[in-house]
Motif scaffolding. Structure first.
Motif, PDB file in Angstrom:
ATOM      1  N   ILE A 131     -50.771 -10.041 -32.441  1.00 32.32           N
ATOM      2  CA  ILE A 131     -51.579 -10.189 -31.225  1.00 32.32           C
ATOM      3  C   ILE A 131     -52.199 -11.578 -31.133  1.00 32.32           C
ATOM      4  N   SER A 133     -54.067 -12.658 -27.779  1.00 28.41           N
ATOM      5  CA  SER A 133     -54.329 -12.398 -26.364  1.00 28.41           C
ATOM      6  C   SER A 133     -55.823 -12.243 -26.110  1.00 28.41           C
ATOM      7  N   SER A 141     -53.336  -2.071 -20.760  1.00 24.74           N
ATOM      8  CA  SER A 141     -53.758  -1.848 -22.146  1.00 24.74           C
ATOM      9  C   SER A 141     -53.764  -0.362 -22.478  1.00 24.74           C
ATOM     10  N   GLY A 168     -57.895 -11.661 -30.478  1.00 24.79           N
ATOM     11  CA  GLY A 168     -57.518 -10.301 -30.117  1.00 24.79           C
ATOM     12  C   GLY A 168     -58.736  -9.646 -29.511  1.00 24.79           C
ATOM     13  N   ALA A 172     -56.717  -6.633 -25.514  1.00 25.44           N
ATOM     14  CA  ALA A 172     -55.873  -6.815 -26.697  1.00 25.44           C
ATOM     15  C   ALA A 172     -56.426  -6.008 -27.867  1.00 25.44           C
TER      16      ALA A 172
END
Length: 341
Positions: A131, A133, A141, A168, A172
């Motif tokens: 991850i 993001s 999500s 993250g 995320a």
């Protein structure tokens, strides 16, 4: 008759011979001008021909590039980063990169299809979500979160690990909380369990400019939170309830995923973002380490195979040529949407 009249004066031309000489000179001058004009015309035609050939080559090249791009688009519409057929056990890796949205690379469709491929592969010992993001759509999500839960229940022997690199956060982290375990770097940014929605108000500016807002609706709340109209307290209160409801869904998902590992600290769900070391103390992650570390030390299969969906070569080419600038501007203008942050 005089000598001038007869043209006899020691071989010198007479008055009668002078017009013929002038005529010859005039004809010679005209001939030279004609030749220059013809030369210019020929040169102009040659330049025009060369220019036409260059444009012809240019348009032929564009046609070839267009057809080549179409072939690439159909041949590689959305491929995988590495070949999944390694001939042996490995650890599957799926990237969650950039904003999480339906029209982005980190969309639910792309991530979910990659997850299903990794779980379906018998040689994939485990799945790592790599991850990087800042978050994005709570809907996208949520789709990924639910699919991870479903696949874990369907394949109890195949674990899912989330590894956060630079960041993250928000949506995320929503996705990461569905994994069996979460890892990050000590300097990674983790958390931001909150919801945000923003916009602008232009009422005072319109008043100064002498602009009158005329909004016609059917339905008393159809002009809800119109940026060109004054805020109404009841609309603000209602919107706040929507944000809090979405935040509650986020919190419930994290609590379900992390369970007793979460610290009893109200700041965990306040929207704050933490470093990897702080996140470890708060129970937001389970340890410090990279994807390679998890594959080698936790999964026991160091070989990493990327199952991530990637952009087509044509899309990359278009983006590199700058066509995506218009898309970015349009996206910026329409950014009054609900996001997990």
């Amino acid at each position: 008759m005089s000598e001038w009249d007869s043209g006899k004066n020691d071989g010198k031309p007479g008055w009668n011979d002078q017009p013929a000489a002038v005529a010859d000179a005039s004809e010679g001058k005209q001939s030279r001008q004609d030749r220059k004009l013809i030369d210019k015309l020929v040169m102009s035609m040659q330049v025009e021909q060369r220019r036409s050939r260059r444009w012809g080559i240019f348009f032929k090249f564009l046609t070839f590039a267009y057809l080549f791009g179409i072939v690439l688009l159909f041949k590689f519409p959305l491929g995988q980063g590495l070949e999944s057929a390694t001939g042996g056990m490995h650890t599957a890796v799926i990237g969650v990169d950039g904003p999480i949205a339906a029209d982005e690379l980190a969309s639910a469709d792309n991530i979910v299809s990659s997850l299903r491929a990794a779980f379906k592969e018998p040689d994939a010992a485990a799945v790592i979500l790599r991850i990087n993001s800042p978050g994005g759509s709570p809907v996208q999500s949520g789709y990924v979160y639910d699919e991870i839960k479903r696949l874990r229940a369907e394949h109890p022997d195949k674990k899912v690990y989330a590894v956060i690199s630079d960041i993250g956060a928000s949506g995320a982290y929503y996705i990461a909380s569905a994994a069996d375990e979460i890892y990050a770097n000590r300097a990674s940014l983790v958390g931001s369990i909150g919801v945000v929605a923003g916009g602008f108000g232009f009422t005072e500016v319109m008043g100064k400019l002498g602009v009158e807002r005329r909004l016609y609706t059917a339905g008393e709340s159809k002009g809800f939170l119109d940026p060109f109209s004054a805020e109404k307290p009841e609309e603000v209160a209602f919107w706040q309830s929507v944000l809090e409801n979405t935040h509650g869904q986020f919190i419930a998902a994290v609590q379900e995923g992390r369970g007793d590992r979460l610290a009893d600290d109200p700041r965990v769900f306040s929207g704050l973002i933490w470093s990897g070391e702080q996140a470890l103390e708060l129970g937001l992650i389970d340890g410090l380490g990279s994807a390679s570390y998890v594959a080698r030390q936790i999964v026991g299969h160091e070989s990493l195979v990327d199952y991530s969906r990637t952009r087509s070569p044509l899309r990359n080419l278009v983006d590199q040529l700058g066509v995506s600038v218009g898309h970015g501007v349009a996206q910026y203008v329409s950014e009054q949407r609900l996001e997990l942050r």
